[in-house]
Motif scaffolding. Structure first.
Motif, PDB file in Angstrom:
ATOM      1  N   GLY A 130       0.829  -1.212   0.000  1.00 36.34           N
ATOM      2  CA  GLY A 130       0.000   0.000   0.000  1.00 36.34           C
ATOM      3  C   GLY A 130       0.855   1.251   0.000  1.00 36.34           C
ATOM      4  N   ALA A 131       1.919   1.237   0.786  1.00 36.03           N
ATOM      5  CA  ALA A 131       2.828   2.387   0.819  1.00 36.03           C
ATOM      6  C   ALA A 131       3.482   2.601  -0.538  1.00 36.03           C
ATOM      7  N   VAL A 132       3.893   1.508  -1.184  1.00 32.51           N
ATOM      8  CA  VAL A 132       4.486   1.624  -2.522  1.00 32.51           C
ATOM      9  C   VAL A 132       3.489   2.280  -3.471  1.00 32.51           C
ATOM     10  N   THR A 133       2.247   1.839  -3.441  1.00 35.08           N
ATOM     11  CA  THR A 133       1.216   2.403  -4.324  1.00 35.08           C
ATOM     12  C   THR A 133       1.018   3.890  -4.073  1.00 35.08           C
ATOM     13  N   LEU A 134       0.911   4.273  -2.813  1.00 37.10           N
ATOM     14  CA  LEU A 134       0.664   5.687  -2.501  1.00 37.10           C
ATOM     15  C   LEU A 134       1.858   6.564  -2.866  1.00 37.10           C
ATOM     16  N   VAL A 135       3.066   6.062  -2.650  1.00 31.14           N
ATOM     17  CA  VAL A 135       4.261   6.830  -3.024  1.00 31.14           C
ATOM     18  C   VAL A 135       4.355   6.933  -4.551  1.00 31.14           C
ATOM     19  N   CYS A 136       3.986   5.872  -5.265  1.00 35.02           N
ATOM     20  CA  CYS A 136       3.967   5.932  -6.746  1.00 35.02           C
ATOM     21  C   CYS A 136       3.106   7.093  -7.221  1.00 35.02           C
ATOM     22  N   ALA A 137       1.951   7.252  -6.600  1.00 36.38           N
ATOM     23  CA  ALA A 137       1.024   8.319  -7.003  1.00 36.38           C
ATOM     24  C   ALA A 137       1.583   9.705  -6.689  1.00 36.38           C
ATOM     25  N   ALA A 138       2.449   9.782  -5.675  1.00 35.23           N
ATOM     26  CA  ALA A 138       2.973  11.076  -5.250  1.00 35.23           C
ATOM     27  C   ALA A 138       4.248  11.493  -5.995  1.00 35.23           C
ATOM     28  N   LEU A 139       4.952  10.544  -6.575  1.00 35.25           N
ATOM     29  CA  LEU A 139       6.222  10.840  -7.245  1.00 35.25           C
ATOM     30  C   LEU A 139       6.004  11.371  -8.656  1.00 35.25           C
ATOM     31  N   ALA A 140       7.074  11.948  -9.193  1.00 34.83           N
ATOM     32  CA  ALA A 140       7.070  12.313 -10.615  1.00 34.83           C
ATOM     33  C   ALA A 140       6.846  11.038 -11.415  1.00 34.83           C
ATOM     34  N   PRO A 141       6.167  11.128 -12.554  1.00 31.32           N
ATOM     35  CA  PRO A 141       5.788   9.915 -13.286  1.00 31.32           C
ATOM     36  C   PRO A 141       6.919   8.919 -13.523  1.00 31.32           C
ATOM     37  N   ARG A 142       8.086   9.387 -13.961  1.00 31.91           N
ATOM     38  CA  ARG A 142       9.173   8.438 -14.249  1.00 31.91           C
ATOM     39  C   ARG A 142       9.543   7.637 -13.007  1.00 31.91           C
ATOM     40  N   TRP A 143       9.709   8.306 -11.881  1.00 31.10           N
ATOM     41  CA  TRP A 143      10.122   7.605 -10.664  1.00 31.10           C
ATOM     42  C   TRP A 143       8.978   6.792 -10.069  1.00 31.10           C
ATOM     43  N   GLY A 144       7.760   7.228 -10.318  1.00 31.39           N
ATOM     44  CA  GLY A 144       6.608   6.432  -9.903  1.00 31.39           C
ATOM     45  C   GLY A 144       6.544   5.114 -10.648  1.00 31.39           C
ATOM     46  N   VAL A 145       6.874   5.150 -11.943  1.00 32.19           N
ATOM     47  CA  VAL A 145       6.890   3.919 -12.746  1.00 32.19           C
ATOM     48  C   VAL A 145       8.011   2.998 -12.277  1.00 32.19           C
ATOM     49  N   VAL A 146       9.182   3.566 -11.984  1.00 31.66           N
ATOM     50  CA  VAL A 146      10.295   2.755 -11.467  1.00 31.66           C
ATOM     51  C   VAL A 146       9.887   2.089 -10.152  1.00 31.66           C
ATOM     52  N   LEU A 147       9.246   2.862  -9.278  1.00 25.66           N
ATOM     53  CA  LEU A 147       8.814   2.296  -8.000  1.00 25.66           C
ATOM     54  C   LEU A 147       7.740   1.230  -8.202  1.00 25.66           C
ATOM     55  N   ALA A 148       6.811   1.449  -9.131  1.00 25.58           N
ATOM     56  CA  ALA A 148       5.782   0.441  -9.421  1.00 25.58           C
ATOM     57  C   ALA A 148       6.447  -0.839  -9.928  1.00 25.58           C
ATOM     58  N   GLY A 149       7.425  -0.714 -10.812  1.00 21.63           N
ATOM     59  CA  GLY A 149       8.153  -1.883 -11.302  1.00 21.63           C
ATOM     60  C   GLY A 149       8.866  -2.613 -10.183  1.00 21.63           C
ATOM     61  N   THR A 150       9.457  -1.848  -9.275  1.00 16.79           N
ATOM     62  CA  THR A 150      10.115  -2.446  -8.105  1.00 16.79           C
ATOM     63  C   THR A 150       9.084  -3.131  -7.217  1.00 16.79           C
ATOM     64  N   GLY A 151       7.901  -2.522  -7.087  1.00 18.24           N
ATOM     65  CA  GLY A 151       6.827  -3.141  -6.312  1.00 18.24           C
ATOM     66  C   GLY A 151       6.392  -4.470  -6.906  1.00 18.24           C
ATOM     67  N   PHE A 152       6.324  -4.531  -8.245  1.00 20.42           N
ATOM     68  CA  PHE A 152       5.988  -5.797  -8.908  1.00 20.42           C
ATOM     69  C   PHE A 152       7.054  -6.853  -8.621  1.00 20.42           C
ATOM     70  N   LEU A 153       8.324  -6.455  -8.680  1.00 19.34           N
ATOM     71  CA  LEU A 153       9.401  -7.412  -8.396  1.00 19.34           C
ATOM     72  C   LEU A 153       9.358  -7.887  -6.940  1.00 19.34           C
ATOM     73  N   ALA A 154       9.074  -6.966  -6.019  1.00 20.07           N
ATOM     74  CA  ALA A 154       8.941  -7.358  -4.614  1.00 20.07           C
ATOM     75  C   ALA A 154       7.766  -8.313  -4.444  1.00 20.07           C
ATOM     76  N   HIS A 155       6.691  -8.065  -5.190  1.00 16.78           N
ATOM     77  CA  HIS A 155       5.542  -8.964  -5.091  1.00 16.78           C
ATOM     78  C   HIS A 155       5.853 -10.326  -5.688  1.00 16.78           C
ATOM     79  N   ALA A 156       6.752 -10.398  -6.665  1.00 14.98           N
ATOM     80  CA  ALA A 156       7.175 -11.695  -7.195  1.00 14.98           C
ATOM     81  C   ALA A 156       7.841 -12.520  -6.097  1.00 14.98           C
ATOM     82  N   ALA A 157       8.640 -11.867  -5.255  1.00 21.16           N
ATOM     83  CA  ALA A 157       9.247 -12.563  -4.110  1.00 21.16           C
ATOM     84  C   ALA A 157       8.161 -13.019  -3.137  1.00 21.16           C
TER      85      ALA A 157
END
Length: 194
Positions: A130-157
């Motif tokens: 949830g924190a990853v999602t909310l921070v994604c929405a608050a960041l500049a688009p490029r860094w939000g996408v990077v964080l979303a991608g990192t969130g997907f990788l963390a969810h793979a674990a």
């Protein structure tokens, strides 16, 4: 004389969750390539994935993850449509986070907290994703996408762990979700810098 049974060979049909993930990946990659809205579309999915686990856990049936996937995918789609129509006063990321908190409250109401460690692990996942999602929405688009991608990788674990312990969600769902996460995560990170 004792006979030792050899394990049954794995057949292609046993990998149906991976095949289903490949079909889903075709759609996800198409969205990433064709639209320039990755953070807006994929940010809320990070918490949605935790919500699927929470919903299956609240129900107490691991196979309910499939129903949760359909239900929460519909919810996030409705949130996006309402936001596009100017009806939803908050970002879909915030709306989806609220939905997941409501699922957590449902788990509490069903007294699932008596499971101890499993409940607290699901709670930690909900808070973290949830924190990853909310921070994604608050960041500049490029860094939000990077964080979303990192969130997907963390969810793979997260998926791999749940596949191994075979609790909360069933193994086919954990396999399906893990395959999706392992491809979408890096695709989002690449898209952020493309």
């Amino acid at each position: 004389m004792t006979t030792v049974e050899s394990p049954r060979p794995i057949k292609l049909v046993d990998r149906w969750p991976t095949a289903l993930a490949v079909v889903g990946l075709a759609g996800a990659i198409s969205v990433i390539v064709l639209l320039d809205r990755e953070v807006e579309l994929f940010g809320p999915v990070v918490v949605m994935m935790a919500g699927i686990y929470m919903m299956a856990y609240a129900v107490g049936r691991p196979r309910a993850a499939w129903v949760a996937l359909a239900a929460l995918s519909a919810v996030v789609s409705v949130l996006h449509a309402l936001r596009q129509a100017g009806v939803l006063p908050v970002e879909p990321a915030v709306g989806m986070s609220i939905v997941v908190v409501l699922l957590w409250l449902w788990a509490v109401a069903r007294r699932r907290f008596t499971d101890g460690g499993v409940f607290w692990l699901q709670t930690a996942g909900m808070v973290g994703f949830g924190a990853v999602t909310l921070v994604c929405a608050a960041l500049a688009p490029r860094w939000g996408v990077v964080l979303a991608g990192t969130g997907f990788l963390a969810h793979a674990a997260w998926d791999a762990y749940h596949f191994r312990i075979d609790k909360v969600v069933d193994r086919p769902y954990a396999e399906f979700c893990g395959v999706v996460d392992l491809v979408v995560g890096p695709a989002l990170i690449v898209a952020a810098f493309a």
